[in-house]
Motif scaffolding. Structure first.
Motif, PDB file in Angstrom:
ATOM      1  N   ARG A 163      -7.703   5.310   4.065  1.00 53.98           N
ATOM      2  CA  ARG A 163      -6.900   4.722   5.133  1.00 53.98           C
ATOM      3  C   ARG A 163      -7.857   4.236   6.217  1.00 53.98           C
ATOM      4  O   ARG A 163      -8.617   5.018   6.798  1.00 53.98           O
TER       5      ARG A 163
ATOM      6  N   ARG B 211       3.326   4.874  -0.514  1.00 57.61           N
ATOM      7  CA  ARG B 211       1.925   5.259  -0.472  1.00 57.61           C
ATOM      8  C   ARG B 211       1.114   4.344  -1.379  1.00 57.61           C
ATOM      9  O   ARG B 211       1.681   3.603  -2.203  1.00 57.61           O
ATOM     10  N   PRO B 212      -0.217   4.369  -1.263  1.00 54.22           N
ATOM     11  CA  PRO B 212      -1.034   3.532  -2.148  1.00 54.22           C
ATOM     12  C   PRO B 212      -0.778   3.789  -3.629  1.00 54.22           C
ATOM     13  O   PRO B 212      -0.790   2.844  -4.427  1.00 54.22           O
TER      14      PRO B 212
ATOM     15  N   SER C 221      -9.826   9.012   5.004  1.00 53.23           N
ATOM     16  CA  SER C 221      -9.177   8.326   6.120  1.00 53.23           C
ATOM     17  C   SER C 221     -10.125   8.216   7.301  1.00 53.23           C
ATOM     18  O   SER C 221     -10.876   9.147   7.598  1.00 53.23           O
TER      19      SER C 221
ATOM     20  N   ALA D   7      -2.542  11.803   5.831  1.00 51.92           N
ATOM     21  CA  ALA D   7      -2.833  11.177   4.544  1.00 51.92           C
ATOM     22  C   ALA D   7      -2.701  12.207   3.416  1.00 51.92           C
ATOM     23  O   ALA D   7      -2.936  13.399   3.616  1.00 51.92           O
TER      24      ALA D   7
ATOM     25  N   VAL E  25      -7.163  11.578  -0.444  1.00 55.63           N
ATOM     26  CA  VAL E  25      -7.308  10.263   0.185  1.00 55.63           C
ATOM     27  C   VAL E  25      -8.217  10.401   1.408  1.00 55.63           C
ATOM     28  O   VAL E  25      -7.989  11.254   2.259  1.00 55.63           O
TER      29      VAL E  25
ATOM     30  N   SER F 173       0.257   1.297   8.116  1.00 55.52           N
ATOM     31  CA  SER F 173      -1.095   1.746   7.768  1.00 55.52           C
ATOM     32  C   SER F 173      -1.835   0.648   7.016  1.00 55.52           C
ATOM     33  O   SER F 173      -1.230  -0.144   6.285  1.00 55.52           O
TER      34      SER F 173
ATOM     35  N   GLU G   7      -6.901  -4.376  -0.471  1.00 57.83           N
ATOM     36  CA  GLU G   7      -6.533  -3.890   0.851  1.00 57.83           C
ATOM     37  C   GLU G   7      -5.066  -4.203   1.109  1.00 57.83           C
ATOM     38  O   GLU G   7      -4.585  -5.293   0.794  1.00 57.83           O
TER      39      GLU G   7
ATOM     40  N   VAL H 115      -9.176   5.901  -2.561  1.00 56.71           N
ATOM     41  CA  VAL H 115      -8.307   5.333  -1.529  1.00 56.71           C
ATOM     42  C   VAL H 115      -8.788   5.788  -0.155  1.00 56.71           C
ATOM     43  O   VAL H 115      -9.111   6.961   0.047  1.00 56.71           O
TER      44      VAL H 115
ATOM     45  N   TRP I 155      -4.722   0.226   4.229  1.00 55.37           N
ATOM     46  CA  TRP I 155      -5.362   0.996   3.170  1.00 55.37           C
ATOM     47  C   TRP I 155      -6.364   0.153   2.395  1.00 55.37           C
ATOM     48  O   TRP I 155      -6.165  -1.054   2.224  1.00 55.37           O
TER      49      TRP I 155
END
Length: 239
Positions: free
Chosen positions: A211, A187-188, A56, A50, A54, A106, A176, A209, A108
């Motif tokens: 994961r 990526r987000p 996770s 990640a 971020v 993934s 989400e 954020v 998120w």
């Protein structure tokens, strides 16, 4: 192994985590295997780390050992040797095949303090209705323009009952996403850029954020833990 980056430790860069993990291996007395050659390195392989900043709950790595060990004992020893917030959650003995090949998507969660849920809902509707959403980002190959829409498999707005408890005095919209692993990776922050492109959504403060999962993708869009294929009934701990 599956490990988590939580709280302030989410700001640990991948390089810093790698150094901390190698120190933890030494402190825990793990019989790690080394590569051959003039500069031997511990056999550690990371899968889709990640970005820095971020959090996770689903980071993965593989290690090579010189001799068999009990996975549960190894997990506990490494978890104790790492700082709280870098938490080893699960360990299994690897079977054939590459761990990286089992990372297809993934899941998120993006928390947007200061954004009203209705505003986010409007932006998400515009994003999902678009055939493509072109965004730009600097990559290792230089500045790239790519479609942030096609990799997004599922988008869902989380209800108010699940709003984070850090500050209930301000609105906090929560998004989400399930995003397919593509090249270049989406990526987000790319999705947030896409929301700005299609709906001028500008969060007033930095989003948070996390994961939640990554792994293989079923036909129904669910994500399966990549370690599941290696389980043989042994008791593997998770806290």
């Amino acid at each position: 192994m599956r490990y988590a980056k939580r709280g302030p430790l989410r700001f640990t860069s991948h390089r810093d985590f790698a150094r901390a993990f190698e120190r933890a291996l030494r402190r825990a007395g793990v019989p790690i295997a080394f590569s051959q050659g003039f500069t031997p390195h511990p056999k550690i392989s990371y899968a889709s780390a990640a970005p820095t900043g971020v959090a996770s709950e689903a980071e993965y790595l593989e290690i090579g050992l010189r001799e068999p060990v009990d996975p549960a004992a190894l997990r506990a020893a490494l978890d104790a040797a790492l700082s709280p917030g870098l938490d080893v959650l699960d360990a299994v003995v690897a079977s054939a095949g590459s761990l990286a090949d089992r990372i297809e998507a993934s899941h998120w969660r993006i928390e947007l303090p200061g954004v009203e849920p209705e505003v986010l809902a409007t932006a998400v509707t515009a994003f999902t209705a678009a055939a493509e959403v072109q965004v730009e980002r600097m990559t290792k190959q230089g500045r790239r323009t790519f479609d942030a829409r096609s990799a997004v498999i599922h988008v869902d707005l989380v209800g108010p009952s699940e709003t984070p408890s850090e500050n209930t005095a301000v609105p906090c919209a929560i998004l989400e996403l399930v995003v397919r692993q593509v090249t270049p990776s989406v990526r987000p922050d790319d999705v947030l850029t896409g929301l700005r492109v299609v709906a001028d959504l500008e969060p007033p403060v930095s989003p948070r954020v996390t994961r939640l999962a990554q792994g293989t993708l079923t036909a129904q869009g669910a994500i399966v833990d990549p370690l599941e294929a290696d389980r043989d009934g042994a008791a593997i701990g998770e806290r």
